[in-house]
Design a protein around this motif. Structure first.
Motif, PDB file in Angstrom:
ATOM      1  N   SER A   1       0.823  -1.213   0.000  1.00 34.43           N
ATOM      2  CA  SER A   1       0.000   0.000   0.000  1.00 34.43           C
ATOM      3  C   SER A   1       0.857   1.263   0.000  1.00 34.43           C
ATOM      4  O   SER A   1       0.412   2.319  -0.466  1.00 34.43           O
ATOM      5  CB  SER A   1      -0.924   0.017   1.216  1.00 34.43           C
ATOM      6  N   THR A   2       2.093   1.150   0.504  1.00 31.41           N
ATOM      7  CA  THR A   2       2.951   2.330   0.589  1.00 31.41           C
ATOM      8  C   THR A   2       4.383   1.966   0.201  1.00 31.41           C
ATOM      9  O   THR A   2       4.744   0.785   0.110  1.00 31.41           O
ATOM     10  CB  THR A   2       2.901   2.937   1.999  1.00 31.41           C
ATOM     11  N   TYR A   3       5.198   2.982  -0.033  1.00 32.62           N
ATOM     12  CA  TYR A   3       6.571   2.801  -0.521  1.00 32.62           C
ATOM     13  C   TYR A   3       7.501   3.709   0.291  1.00 32.62           C
ATOM     14  O   TYR A   3       7.127   4.820   0.684  1.00 32.62           O
ATOM     15  CB  TYR A   3       6.665   3.182  -2.008  1.00 32.62           C
ATOM     16  N   SER A   4       8.721   3.259   0.518  1.00 34.86           N
ATOM     17  CA  SER A   4       9.663   4.066   1.295  1.00 34.86           C
ATOM     18  C   SER A   4      10.289   5.150   0.424  1.00 34.86           C
ATOM     19  O   SER A   4      10.499   4.964  -0.778  1.00 34.86           O
ATOM     20  CB  SER A   4      10.757   3.173   1.882  1.00 34.86           C
ATOM     21  N   PHE A   5      10.575   6.275   1.053  1.00 37.19           N
ATOM     22  CA  PHE A   5      11.252   7.392   0.390  1.00 37.19           C
ATOM     23  C   PHE A   5      12.759   7.210   0.561  1.00 37.19           C
ATOM     24  O   PHE A   5      13.216   6.846   1.656  1.00 37.19           O
ATOM     25  CB  PHE A   5      10.822   8.721   1.013  1.00 37.19           C
ATOM     26  N   PRO A   6      13.553   7.461  -0.468  1.00 37.91           N
ATOM     27  CA  PRO A   6      15.010   7.330  -0.333  1.00 37.91           C
ATOM     28  C   PRO A   6      15.560   8.178   0.805  1.00 37.91           C
ATOM     29  O   PRO A   6      16.414   7.748   1.576  1.00 37.91           O
ATOM     30  CB  PRO A   6      15.530   7.808  -1.692  1.00 37.91           C
ATOM     31  N   GLN A   7      15.049   9.396   0.885  1.00 43.89           N
ATOM     32  CA  GLN A   7      15.409  10.293   1.980  1.00 43.89           C
ATOM     33  C   GLN A   7      14.395  11.437   2.017  1.00 43.89           C
ATOM     34  O   GLN A   7      13.620  11.627   1.077  1.00 43.89           O
ATOM     35  CB  GLN A   7      16.825  10.856   1.808  1.00 43.89           C
ATOM     36  N   MET A   8      14.377  12.170   3.079  1.00 42.73           N
ATOM     37  CA  MET A   8      13.409  13.244   3.236  1.00 42.73           C
ATOM     38  C   MET A   8      13.577  14.284   2.132  1.00 42.73           C
ATOM     39  O   MET A   8      14.700  14.714   1.830  1.00 42.73           O
ATOM     40  CB  MET A   8      13.563  13.903   4.610  1.00 42.73           C
ATOM     41  N   GLY A   9      12.458  14.622   1.494  1.00 44.57           N
ATOM     42  CA  GLY A   9      12.501  15.616   0.429  1.00 44.57           C
ATOM     43  C   GLY A   9      12.703  15.036  -0.949  1.00 44.57           C
ATOM     44  O   GLY A   9      12.589  15.752  -1.945  1.00 44.57           O
ATOM     45  N   GLU A  10      12.986  13.747  -1.045  1.00 50.39           N
ATOM     46  CA  GLU A  10      13.186  13.097  -2.346  1.00 50.39           C
ATOM     47  C   GLU A  10      12.005  12.155  -2.606  1.00 50.39           C
ATOM     48  O   GLU A  10      11.870  11.115  -1.969  1.00 50.39           O
ATOM     49  CB  GLU A  10      14.505  12.301  -2.354  1.00 50.39           C
ATOM     50  N   VAL A  11      11.143  12.552  -3.520  1.00 53.23           N
ATOM     51  CA  VAL A  11       9.923  11.788  -3.803  1.00 53.23           C
ATOM     52  C   VAL A  11      10.225  10.699  -4.827  1.00 53.23           C
ATOM     53  O   VAL A  11      10.699  10.982  -5.922  1.00 53.23           O
ATOM     54  CB  VAL A  11       8.804  12.712  -4.330  1.00 53.23           C
TER      55      VAL A  11
END
Length: 389
Positions: free
Chosen positions: A32-42
């Motif tokens: 249902s969801t996916y991790s972000f590489p790092q904050m601010g990088e979509v």
């Protein structure tokens, strides 16, 4: 348009695209969801309502089959229709829709128009004067259903699009009855194509879904934004099953058509059969148009039972290999009574105007042996003939 034949597009969709384990058949992404590489990088995918690899794979395959620039897979066919009108139309905009369209489409347009979301006029699009009068009202969208459900009326899509473009309107075509194997409306001038993927595209009566395909990339991007906004997108597991069904679409449509042709010939010999509706018949008003714009006549057909209400009920009850059910396009044969089933949302007056009579029956011819289907129809007609009207 794709440089591959439709059957190849359908079979090869997603094949050998897995780069992690080199699986031939693509995996299903149920997250249902996916991790972000790092904050601010979509990342490409952040939440499955807005994007899912499995769903996108199906959308890309269907868009390629229809010659579109992009597609949005929705949770049902009606949702695809609702997505289009939600994205395109405001309170002052007008839809011109066919008076004999699918009952669910009629209900959606009529109900939302009554709320003031937009305006709608239902016209006989095969009547040049009625169509010209509707176009003179400067519509924003013209909705086309060809062949129509349930009377198999055929509209010349190219000619209609030419007229519609002169008034600056957009054209959307419901292509559910034929699938992209037998008709591609975008090549005929349409701006959008809609399918209930529940039907032939999935083909096994075990998934409810839809797709909306746009001719232009900018339109597809806007529709994708709206689909995420209103929560119209389909589930990954449904997309996976539909993609699996898509792989056999071409051979299934061939067998559907062959079986339908056999049954059509049989029905023409039966005394209890009145008018038959199918564009392969030379006397059908849309026969020549169908020859021009379709790659086949499809396997949906309707006929009026020339008998009493009791005989009609006995005929339907006696059938063994035609299940009394709504929907269509599955491997199994179905029979429907449009007036009390698929089109019951329409008033008696609207049904009469559309030409939907209480004696009308609609067949979705499946993949059973045609000899068995004909034998079943034969015994049901025999039983119905014994009923006193």
């Amino acid at each position: 348009m794709s440089d591959k034949k439709p059957a190849t597009v359908a079979v090869r969709a997603g094949i050998c695209t897995d780069t992690q384990f080199n699986a031939v058949v693509p995996p299903i992404y149920l997250t249902s969801t996916y991790s972000f590489p790092q904050m601010g990088e979509v990342p490409q995918y952040d939440y499955s309502r807005s994007g899912n690899p499995t769903r996108n794979m199906l959308a890309e395959a269907l868009s390629e089959l229809e010659g579109g620039a992009g597609g949005i897979v929705t949770n049902c066919g009606t949702s695809a229709i609702n997505l289009l009108v939600s994205a395109l139309l405001g309170p002052d905009d007008l839809i011109v829709a066919p008076h004999d369209c699918y009952g669910g489409t009629y209900r959606l347009f009529d109900s939302r128009a009554r709320k003031g979301d937009f305006n709608v006029t239902f016209v006989d699009q095969g009547d040049p004067e009625a169509l010209s009068a509707a176009l003179a009202r400067n519509p924003k969208l013209v909705w086309v259903e060809t062949p129509s459900n349930p009377l198999l009326r055929v509209i010349d899509v190219a000619a209609l699009c030419e007229k519609v473009k002169k008034v600056g309107a957009l054209v959307a075509v419901d292509n559910t009855f034929l699938s992209p194997i037998l008709q591609q409306p975008i090549a005929l001038g349409a701006d959008f194509v809609v399918h209930s993927t529940t039907k032939y595209i999935n083909g096994h009566s075990d998934v409810v879904g839809g797709v909306l395909i746009a001719k232009e990339a900018e339109q597809a991007e806007e529709l994708a934004w709206w689909a995420n906004c209103i929560g119209a997108t389909g589930a990954a597991f449904d997309a996976y099953l539909t993609l699996r069904g898509l792989r056999t679409l071409a051979p299934r449509m061939k067998t559907h058509e062959e079986n339908s042709a056999r049954i059509l010939a049989y029905l023409q010999t039966q005394p209890l059969v009145g008018q038959i509706y199918h564009p392969s018949l030379t006397e059908h008003p849309g026969h020549e148009i169908a020859l021009k714009q379709q790659h086949g006549f499809g396997s949906m057909l309707s006929f009026e039972l020339d008998g009493s209400e009791q005989q009609l009920a006995e005929f339907v009850k006696t059938l063994k290999f035609f299940s009394l059910a709504e929907s269509l396009g599955g491997t199994e044969s179905l029979i429907a009574h449009p007036a009390s089933m698929t089109h019951r949302a329409m008033s008696d007056e609207a049904q009469a105007e559309a030409g939907i009579k209480p004696s009308l029956l609609r067949l979705s011819v499946g993949l059973e042996d045609p000899d068995d289907l004909i034998a079943d129809l034969d015994q049901a007609f025999t039983k119905a003939a014994e009923v006193k009207g």
